[in-house]
Design an enzyme around this catalytic site. Structure first.
Site, short mmCIF file in Angstrom:
data_model
loop_
_atom_site.label_atom_id
_atom_site.label_comp_id
_atom_site.label_asym_id
_atom_site.label_seq_id
_atom_site.Cartn_x
_atom_site.Cartn_y
_atom_site.Cartn_z
N CYS A 165 -2.13 -6.40 7.28
CA CYS A 165 -1.02 -6.44 6.32
C CYS A 165 -0.44 -5.06 6.04
CB CYS A 165 -1.42 -7.16 5.04
SG CYS A 165 -2.70 -6.33 4.15
N ARG B 283 1.55 -9.19 -4.26
CA ARG B 283 0.78 -10.33 -3.75
C ARG B 283 -0.58 -10.52 -4.42
NH1 ARG B 283 0.23 -5.95 -0.94
NH2 ARG B 283 -1.73 -5.34 0.02
#
Ligand code: ZN
Length: 385
Positions: A188, A73
């Protein structure tokens, strides 16, 4: 004034053709400076948006280094950065300079603290939030508001994201919107993250930033936007003005003017509820021994220990090798895998920080630092096994 690309009309031609920006807006962008706080997933996306839009100068600050688990990401990094354990701020700056050799990118491998937040925010036109914890966000937003600088908030966890542009003299500050401490919740590292939601949040942050910096201030969205991109639920709430009683955003506001719902999606919640659900945490612990401060990094099985003094990387690496550690070194940090049976890793930064990976126990992290960085003692080392 930042150096100007002599071919700027060509490079930014498609942006200039967008009528609200035009040449005048482009020139304003090129004369702007932004602080990008954090070079994780949001920070990478924000930095790329700002650089490619032609923002004159980017100031990047990040305390961490690149690992493999970042690569799915954090779009400015690659495998080589992870293999070399490069600090994120430096690795990001190197990539950005390859996108535009005239760009001015300043990289700081550092924690953002109450002692240095004002320094990083000095002289910038906008603070873009790419941080991963509430404590740093609140600190930065306070500092930005004190300097009359807008703060563009962004956060993402799992499939959910949220963003708002907070403007001194116009809207409430972050402290008034999420509370003084923020709330511990998913992040996350515990709930995972879909890269697409990061791009969604960063794109919205970038859009407001470009409006503001190009002189289109009347076009800035005055709302708190949150979404779940998996279930697809979107919610927009009008931002309240500054609260009279707040020392940061106080003044004209009315504390009874709570966020007003504008549209409600199926997974709706109020602004505060959503903030809490996204979850930010940062646990500050009392000082101990030769350690100045320590904090557990949210959900990461990592503790950051701040020694009260700078670290001589070469000397410490030499010593750690002598103690049986396996070292990965570069000019920015030294990473030591502790000798078996210990499982932790110590990542030393010259500014006096040590990331202790493999534990979320602050006391143990500090003990390891004292044993391996602050002068090892046989007994203590033995007791850690
Ligand atoms: Zn406030």
């Amino acid at each position: 004034m930042p150096a100007r690309d002599p071919d700027w009309r060509e490079r930014y031609s498609r942006q200039i053709r967008y009528a609200p920006i035009g040449e005048a807006g482009q020139l304003r962008l090129m004369d702007s400076t932004v602080l990008i706080a954090g070079c994780g997933a949001l920070g990478c996306a924000l930095a790329q948006h700002m650089l490619r839009s032609g923002v004159g100068k980017l100031v990047l600050v990040d305390r961490d280094y690149v690992e493999r688990s970042n690569l799915h990401r954090q779009t400015l990094f690659d495998e080589e950065d992870a293999d070399k354990a490069l600090p994120k701020a430096e690795a990001a700056a190197a990539k950005l300079r390859r996108m535009n050799r005239d760009a001015r990118v300043e990289a700081h491998v550092s924690d953002i603290t109450k002692d240095n937040a004002a320094v990083f925010a000095a002289g910038v036109d906008l603070v873009l939030d790419g941080t991963d914890n509430a404590a740093t966000r609140l600190l930065l937003c306070d500092e930005a508001f004190r300097g009359g600088i807008p703060f563009v908030y962004g956060g993402a966890t799992a499939s959910r994201g949220m963003t708002a542009m907070l403007v001194p003299g116009g809207t409430a500050c972050l402290r008034c919107l999420i509370g003084a401490e923020g709330e511990e919740g998913d992040n996350c590292d515990t709930a995972g993250i879909l890269p697409a939601v990061i791009e969604w949040v960063a794109a919205l942050q970038a859009a407001e930033a470009v409006k503001w910096l190009s002189g289109n201030r009347g076009a800035v969205r005055n709302s708190w936007l949150s979404a779940d991109i998996w279930q697809f639920a979107l919610r927009e709430s009008k931002l309240p003005a500054g609260y009279g009683g707040c020392r940061i955003c106080g003044g004209s506001g009315d504390s009874t003017e709570a966020a007003v719902d504008m549209e409600v999606g199926p997974a709706s919640n109020n602004v505060m509820g959503d903030v809490n659900k996204i979850g930010d945490c940062g646990v500050a612990m009392p000082l101990r021994r030769s350690v100045a401060a320590s904090s557990a990094l949210c959900g990461r099985d990592t503790v950051q220990v701040t020694l009260g003094h700078p670290i001589d990387l070469a000397a410490e690496a030499e010593k750690l090798r002598g103690l049986g550690c396996r070292l990965t070194e570069n000019r920015y940090l030294a990473k030591a895998e502790l000798p078996v049976p210990l499982v932790e890793k110590l990542v030393l930064f010259p500014d006096g920080r040590v990331l202790v990976q493999g534990t979320s126990d602050i006391a143990r992290a500090e003990q390891l630092c004292v044993a391996f960085v602050g002068g090892a003692s046989e007994g203590l080392e033995e007791s850690l096994k």
